[in-house]
Design a protein around this motif. Structure first.
Motif, mmCIF file in Angstrom:
data_model
loop_
_atom_site.group_PDB
_atom_site.id
_atom_site.type_symbol
_atom_site.label_atom_id
_atom_site.label_comp_id
_atom_site.label_asym_id
_atom_site.label_seq_id
_atom_site.Cartn_x
_atom_site.Cartn_y
_atom_site.Cartn_z
ATOM 1 N N TRP A 15 12.745 17.962 -4.898
ATOM 2 C CA TRP A 15 12.352 17.828 -6.318
ATOM 3 C C TRP A 15 13.245 18.626 -7.238
ATOM 4 O O TRP A 15 13.522 18.203 -8.356
ATOM 5 N N ARG A 16 13.779 19.753 -6.770
ATOM 6 C CA ARG A 16 14.666 20.521 -7.646
ATOM 7 C C ARG A 16 16.002 19.783 -7.834
ATOM 8 O O ARG A 16 16.591 19.823 -8.915
ATOM 9 N N ILE A 17 16.481 19.123 -6.783
ATOM 10 C CA ILE A 17 17.698 18.319 -6.943
ATOM 11 C C ILE A 17 17.420 17.146 -7.885
ATOM 12 O O ILE A 17 18.212 16.837 -8.782
ATOM 13 N N TRP A 18 16.272 16.524 -7.685
ATOM 14 C CA TRP A 18 15.873 15.431 -8.567
ATOM 15 C C TRP A 18 15.816 15.899 -10.012
ATOM 16 O O TRP A 18 16.239 15.192 -10.933
ATOM 17 N N LYS A 19 15.315 17.139 -10.188
ATOM 18 C CA LYS A 19 15.191 17.692 -11.535
ATOM 19 C C LYS A 19 16.573 17.864 -12.190
ATOM 20 O O LYS A 19 16.722 17.647 -13.392
ATOM 21 N N GLY A 53 6.425 18.862 -5.125
ATOM 22 C CA GLY A 53 6.938 18.661 -6.475
ATOM 23 C C GLY A 53 5.844 18.293 -7.456
ATOM 24 O O GLY A 53 4.690 18.068 -7.068
ATOM 25 N N PRO A 54 6.213 18.211 -8.736
ATOM 26 C CA PRO A 54 5.238 17.867 -9.778
ATOM 27 C C PRO A 54 4.961 16.365 -9.826
ATOM 28 O O PRO A 54 5.633 15.573 -9.165
ATOM 29 N N VAL A 55 3.985 16.003 -10.644
ATOM 30 C CA VAL A 55 3.511 14.620 -10.707
ATOM 31 C C VAL A 55 4.628 13.661 -11.114
ATOM 32 O O VAL A 55 4.795 12.599 -10.504
ATOM 33 N N GLU A 56 5.411 14.020 -12.117
ATOM 34 C CA GLU A 56 6.431 13.071 -12.608
ATOM 35 C C GLU A 56 7.464 12.758 -11.523
ATOM 36 O O GLU A 56 7.939 11.622 -11.408
ATOM 37 N N PHE A 57 7.787 13.771 -10.721
ATOM 38 C CA PHE A 57 8.707 13.549 -9.597
ATOM 39 C C PHE A 57 8.078 12.607 -8.578
ATOM 40 O O PHE A 57 8.718 11.654 -8.110
ATOM 41 N N LYS A 58 6.823 12.846 -8.253
ATOM 42 C CA LYS A 58 6.174 12.007 -7.243
ATOM 43 C C LYS A 58 6.068 10.557 -7.700
ATOM 44 O O LYS A 58 6.256 9.634 -6.907
ATOM 45 N N PRO A 68 -1.035 10.853 -8.204
ATOM 46 C CA PRO A 68 -0.604 11.989 -7.392
ATOM 47 C C PRO A 68 -0.910 13.323 -8.064
ATOM 48 O O PRO A 68 -1.085 13.397 -9.279
ATOM 49 N N VAL A 69 -0.972 14.366 -7.257
ATOM 50 C CA VAL A 69 -1.154 15.721 -7.787
ATOM 51 C C VAL A 69 0.063 16.561 -7.400
ATOM 52 O O VAL A 69 0.737 16.293 -6.404
ATOM 53 N N ALA A 128 0.853 -1.196 0.000
ATOM 54 C CA ALA A 128 0.000 0.000 0.000
ATOM 55 C C ALA A 128 0.881 1.235 0.000
ATOM 56 O O ALA A 128 2.012 1.207 0.490
ATOM 57 N N MET A 129 0.328 2.326 -0.540
ATOM 58 C CA MET A 129 1.098 3.579 -0.573
ATOM 59 C C MET A 129 0.268 4.763 -0.089
ATOM 60 O O MET A 129 -0.961 4.732 -0.109
ATOM 61 N N THR A 130 0.985 5.806 0.350
ATOM 62 C CA THR A 130 0.372 6.939 1.015
ATOM 63 C C THR A 130 0.680 8.265 0.317
ATOM 64 O O THR A 130 1.796 8.464 -0.157
ATOM 65 N N ASN A 131 -0.329 9.108 0.286
ATOM 66 C CA ASN A 131 -0.239 10.493 -0.215
ATOM 67 C C ASN A 131 0.082 10.574 -1.700
ATOM 68 O O ASN A 131 0.710 11.518 -2.157
ATOM 69 N N LEU A 132 -0.413 9.586 -2.430
ATOM 70 C CA LEU A 132 -0.183 9.580 -3.877
ATOM 71 C C LEU A 132 -1.500 9.531 -4.647
ATOM 72 O O LEU A 132 -1.530 9.277 -5.849
#
Lengths: 277, 805
Positions: free
Chosen positions: B792-796, A252-257, A246-247, A210-214
């Motif tokens: 996230w900026r480091i990840w970027k 961070g943005p979706v792709e990062f999450k 995720p939102v 299970a995962m959280t906050n996504l």
């Protein structure tokens, strides 16, 4: 950060609390540790005329360790989850996750019942309870009923709990010996909600993930769990990435999450597998 | 005690004077919860103020309906700009020569701007009434980007329309505030054109906020019988506040008493004047009752003075061997809706022209353009001297960028460009005279302490391992050598609202040999009561434990410009030493009289005057103090006290060498500071323990700024980081261990050689952390990436370099 006025109730048993809820309807809310509700009241984003404090209700307290099941009172604090030796040996995953919630001061007050009942997608315990396949006990005007954690969450802050019901206890099946468990969480700092968090159990040919906050609810994925049970880690991660939604926010943005979600999941799987018999 | 049986060293140690790690006397009350902050003040009949604030970043205020709020029992008044306008108080002057709305006058320019002020009998009623004030807004286009603002047809400051001349010269556009130029443009551009190598980069230092633990607030109390206004508040400059309140309210200055009680951190946030002060004063004058206003955390972050927000376009020229020949910088400074920067009047971009840093750069040019946007005003010196963190970050990034261009080691590039010890006093290309320094010694000591060569070898191995797929963590080595400019400042070129930036100390010795000293500064946690007593102890030979320090009450303390910009030790500390020396001079005459010798025949010996050549014949300072009140001494007035107003001849220039070693997880963007070494040279060291504490605190704030802390806005001008959930304030958990070290290069012009240290760690810390992030990715092709370096900026960065497959 000054709340609007409200009446404060401190009933001594669940039945009294339910009758206050019935009497005031939408105007009343129960408060456990208060870490979600009180800030909302101070921001005046939550306003209610009647606040029902559950602190004085003994039947909502206590940790009972059975051979098959652990029963957690809704008012058990995160601190108690961390310091209870019997719980730590029966289900180490709960302690491991609780240690990653907020900070010690918050954990002295924050309760497991409040954490799971509020329906906040950022909370850690809902995903954890879904991983563990826990059951929530609810008491209401029409008596008691049970709802599986995996069936409980409908949307952010919307759950299967009716307005006049109180979540009283949580029953958690004790995992079989040989099942490895791990909770992996990335957060920006102490006290933060997860950027992504993963709860994993694996061993004896079974798995639960299970995962959280996504997403707007915790995500337990049957497909991901099945894949992992079969030893297919890549399939497990792919299935989970398919399930989450995720939102973008300040984390961070979706792709990062999504990327971090996969990393957290793989790390949790690695650690759980290393702990499996 | 204090007799001939003790050695001079023992007697000196008993004084706990300069150099002693004396424990902080303030902590007795703070650690017991017995501090007295503004919100602890309770006066009879006290009312409470609260603000209605704009939810919009740019909007016309069509109407304000107070009826429902006024109908709530317990509500005394609801003030709007219309109510303040007959008093001329609906606008107030800023410290930067601009003016600022106290309450929205027809429009709002940033989210959280004050629109109406509610006064009620208790804090809860005030908050309820805020909800009941109905404001009708008409939204206007929002400008959050300073570059866009300079091109936009949207006029933010309609009150300035048609004014082509601002407080600091011509305005080029209706959203332009000033252009400030320093150095030699033509020569610098010629150097750039002919240089072997030119590195060019945009260096952005993002908007953040000082976020003191205690927010801003005040209690205004007008006594209608005596006509005296007492104003308690979180003021970093209580005397200046008194003058400002007098000038804008019309209350005579002798009828105003400003008291700064204990202050829970300032970091520049509490230098300027806020609407809450003006409205509380007006409300107290009108009602004749005390009025308290204390903002909450969100109000503090959204509406009070921000810091930084400088877009610094840089060009640095060098020979192919790495000798820097010129530096060019154009800065676009986002000032928000009003120019409320807290800088000395003649310096609209503060001391940004210290941006040549620690380096001997023969030619330089700096231009700064100030711009209005729909953001909160401020631009204060957040734990730094005016715009010095921006300057230090700029040059320390440009050095790194140049090192990349030259394919040189950044430590070596610094070393070959440092100003040499024998070049001090050093005239910088942008107009400063650096008082003293020995950068090479500090640098070598720092690199040796961290085993720089060893770290680079480890990093090289790490890069191999990373490329071979053996690790997903990179190692970054962040270097910084910074030069601060603090201690504003010489009255000849530094003033605030026309008030020269001297400072003051008054010392009174009591008959029994104890003392009280009062200063024009105010501690917000710096430990003045501890350290200034140590200066006096060393100067006049009375134990620091017997010296009381008082600050912050304008009725008792001598006039001073307050505490910010690391100016307390350079300026008030100097005044303290000078006042003490006046006392010692008189004490010498008293001692000579008591010893029946000529004044010139006694000499100072730690805590006493002794007859030259006969050290057994002496009078201790304690004995002299009693004699000052007990003996009729021919030609001398009774008593033993002195006051000094000190106008420093120059700024002081503390410096330091910092090294940060950071582990970076390329898959998650998570970082861990493995080692942080901070060498500070603040000249003479007054209390090493307090210096160490200052460094710990300042580096921790630097960590916050570099690694996550920001005031971010969305395109609608909404503040995205208005709570401590999103605004990064490190806890003990996120805070690494620090190794502190020092060299000592005294200031030649300061009476005790001290330079100030409180802000150095922030100035040096930010580039050290940021350079560590950059350094980790440098081998993979990164040149520049903007702060804050959150996950996230480091990840970027990693993602952009193709590290995620």
């Amino acid at each position: 950060m000054i709340p609007a006025g409200f009446e404060y109730h401190r009933p001594g048993d669940v039945a009294s609390a339910i009758s206050i809820l019935q009497e005031y309807g939408d105007e009343a809310r129960v408060v456990a540790g208060g870490h979600s509700l009180i800030p909302m009241m101070k921001l005046r984003m939550a306003e209610m005329g009647h606040l029902i404090d559950l602190q004085a209700i003994d039947e909502l307290k206590g940790i009972e360790i059975g051979a098959e099941t652990v029963s957690l009172g809704a008012m058990v604090t995160q601190h108690e989850l961390i310091t209870h030796d019997g719980l730590a040996s029966a289900i180490p995953l709960i302690r491991e996750a609780a240690l990653q919630i907020a900070d010690p001061q918050v954990r002295y007050m924050g309760t497991v019942g409040g954490n799971v009942a509020n329906g906040d997608p950022g909370n850690d315990m809902p995903g954890l309870m879904q991983c563990l396949n826990a059951t929530f006990e609810l008491s209401g005007p029409d008596g008691n009923r049970s709802v599986a954690a995996r069936e409980f969450y409908e949307a952010a802050y919307f759950t299967a709990r009716e307005d006049e019901e109180i979540l009283t206890r949580i029953s958690v099946p004790v995992p079989d010996a040989g099942v490895g468990q791990a909770y992996e969480k990335q957060k920006r700092k102490i006290g933060d909600y997860a950027t992504a968090a993963a709860a994993v159990m694996v061993g004896n040919g079974t798995a639960s993930v299970a995962m959280t906050n996504l997403a707007d609810t915790p995500i337990w994925s049957e497909a991901a769990s099945t894949a992992l049970a079969a030893g297919d880690v890549d399939g497990c991660v792919a299935a989970m990435l398919d399930a989450i939604d995720p939102v973008a926010d300040n984390r961070g943005p979706v792709e990062f999450k999504k990327h971090v979600a996969a990393v957290m999941l793989r790390r949790a799987i690695d650690r759980a597998q290393s702990r499996a018999a | 005690m204090n007799d001939q049986t003790m050695t001079p060293e023992e007697r000196a140690a008993n004084l706990k004077g300069m150099g002693s790690s004396r424990k902080r006397v303030e902590d007795v009350r703070f650690t017991q919860g017995k501090g007295n902050y503004v919100d602890d003040i309770k006066l009879d009949g006290m009312l409470f103020g609260d603000f209605v604030r704009s939810p919009y970043a740019h909007a016309r205020v069509v109407s304000v309906n107070k009826d429902a709020a006024l109908a709530l029992p317990g509500v005394i008044a609801v003030l709007t700009a219309e109510d303040l306008s007959p008093l001329g108080l609906h606008w107030m002057p800023t410290l930067a020569g601009d003016k600022q709305m106290v309450l929205a006058d027809g429009k709002v320019l940033f989210q959280g701007q004050e629109v109406a002020y509610v006064v009620a009998e208790d804090r809860y009623i005030a908050a309820d009434a805020v909800e009941l004030v109905e404001v009708e807004y008409e939204e206007l286009p929002v400008l959050t980007d300073p570059f866009e603002a300079l091109k936009s047809d949207v006029v933010l400051r309609e009150d300035l329309e048609g004014q082509t001349e601002g407080a600091h010269g011509p305005r080029k556009h209706h959203n332009h505030i000033f252009t400030w130029e320093q150095g030699d443009k033509d020569t610098t551009e010629a150097v750039l054109a002919e240089a072997d190598v030119v590195a060019e980069e945009m260096v952005y230092y993002h908007r953040t906020h000082p976020c003191p633990l205690e927010t801003c607030g005040c209690v205004a109390s007008m006594d209608k019988v005596t006509g005296k206004l007492t104003l308690y508040g979180t003021f970093q400059a209580p005397h200046a506040i008194r003058t400002v309140v007098s000038l804008i309210s019309g209350v005579a200055e002798h009828n105003i008493r400003v008291i700064s009680p204990d202050i829970g951190g300032g970091f520049g946030n509490k230098v300027g004047a806020y609407a809450g002060y003006v409205c509380s004063v007006v409300a107290s004058i009108v009602t004749g009752q005390p009025v308290k206003w204390v903002e909450d955390r969100m109000e503090n972050l959204m509406s009070t003075a921000f810091a930084r927000d400088y877009w610094m376009q840089g060009k640095i020229a060098a020979t192919k061997d790495g000798k820097i020949t010129g530096l060019w910088c154009h800065t676009t400074a986002d000032h928000g809706g009003f120019d409320a920067c807290a800088d000395p009047t003649k310096f609209p971009a503060g001391f940004m022209n210290i941006c040549t840093g620690s380096y001997d750069i023969p030619t330089a040019y700096l231009a700064v353009d100030g711009v209005y946007t729909n953001k909160a005003p401020g631009g204060v010196a957040y734990r730094c001297s005016f715009r010095v963190t921006e300057a230090a970050y700029f040059i320390e990034r440009m050095i790194e960028v140049l090192a990349i261009k030259l394919n040189m080691d950044a430590a070596e590039l610094r070393r070959i460009n440092f100003i040499k010890a024998d070049q001090f006093p050093y005239q910088s290309a942008l107009g400063w005279e650096y008082d003293s320094g020995d950068y090479h010694t500090a640098w070598d000591k720092a690199l040796k302490a961290v085993d720089y060569e060893g770290l680079r070898a480890e990093q090289a191995q790490r890069i191999e391992d990373f490329k071979a797929g053996k690790t997903r963590k990179l190692l970054g080595i962040g270097l910084t050598h910074f030069t601060e400019i603090v201690g504003a400042g010489p009255v000849k070129n530094c003033d605030i609202l026309g008030l020269g930036m001297f400072d003051s100390c008054e010392i009174r010795i009591h008959p029994t040999g104890s003392a009280i000293a009062r200063l024009g500064t105010i501690s917000q946690g710096q430990g003045h009561a501890t350290t200034f007593a140590q200066i006096i102890a060393s100067e006049i030979g009375l134990p620091a434990d017997d010296i009381t320090l008082e600050e912050g009450d304008t009725d008792t303390a001598p006039y001073g410009l307050g505490t910010y910009g690391s100016r307390s030790t350079p300026v008030a500390g100097a005044a303290t030493a000078m006042a003490a020396r006046k006392i010692r001079a008189k004490a010498q005459m008293i001692a000579a009289y008591l010893l029946e010798v000529h004044d010139d025949d006694v000499e100072w010996d730690v805590d006493r005057f002794a007859v030259k050549g006969a050290p057994e014949r002496f009078k201790t300072m304690k004995e002299i103090a009693f004699a000052a009140y007990n003996q009729a001494i021919p030609g001398l007035e009774p008593g033993l006290e002195a006051v000094s107003y000190y106008d420093p001849p120059n700024m002081t220039y503390p410096f330091g060498a910092y090294v940060c070693v950071m582990e970076i997880d390329v898959d998650t963007g998570e970082w861990e500071v493995r080692q942080f070494y901070a060498l500070d040279d603040c000249g003479t060291r007054i209390n090493p323990m307090i210096i160490e504490g200052q460094v710990h605190g300042g580096v921790t704030e630097a960590l916050a700024i570099a690694m996550g802390q920001e005031i971010a806005y969305d395109e609608m001008g909404n503040v995205k980081t208005g709570t401590l959930m999103d605004f990064f304030l490190p806890t003990a958990w996120e805070t690494p261990n620090y190794i502190t070290d020092h060299t000592v290069t005294p200031s030649p012009h300061h009476p005790i050689g001290a330079k100030g240290v409180g802000e150095s760690p922030n100035v040096g810390g930010v580039p050290a952390f940021s350079n560590a992030v950059h350094d980790a990715f440098r081998p993979f092709g990164l040149t520049q990436s903007h702060m804050p370096h959150d996950h996230w900026r480091i990840w970027k960065i990693a993602n952009g370099l193709g590290m995620h497959g």
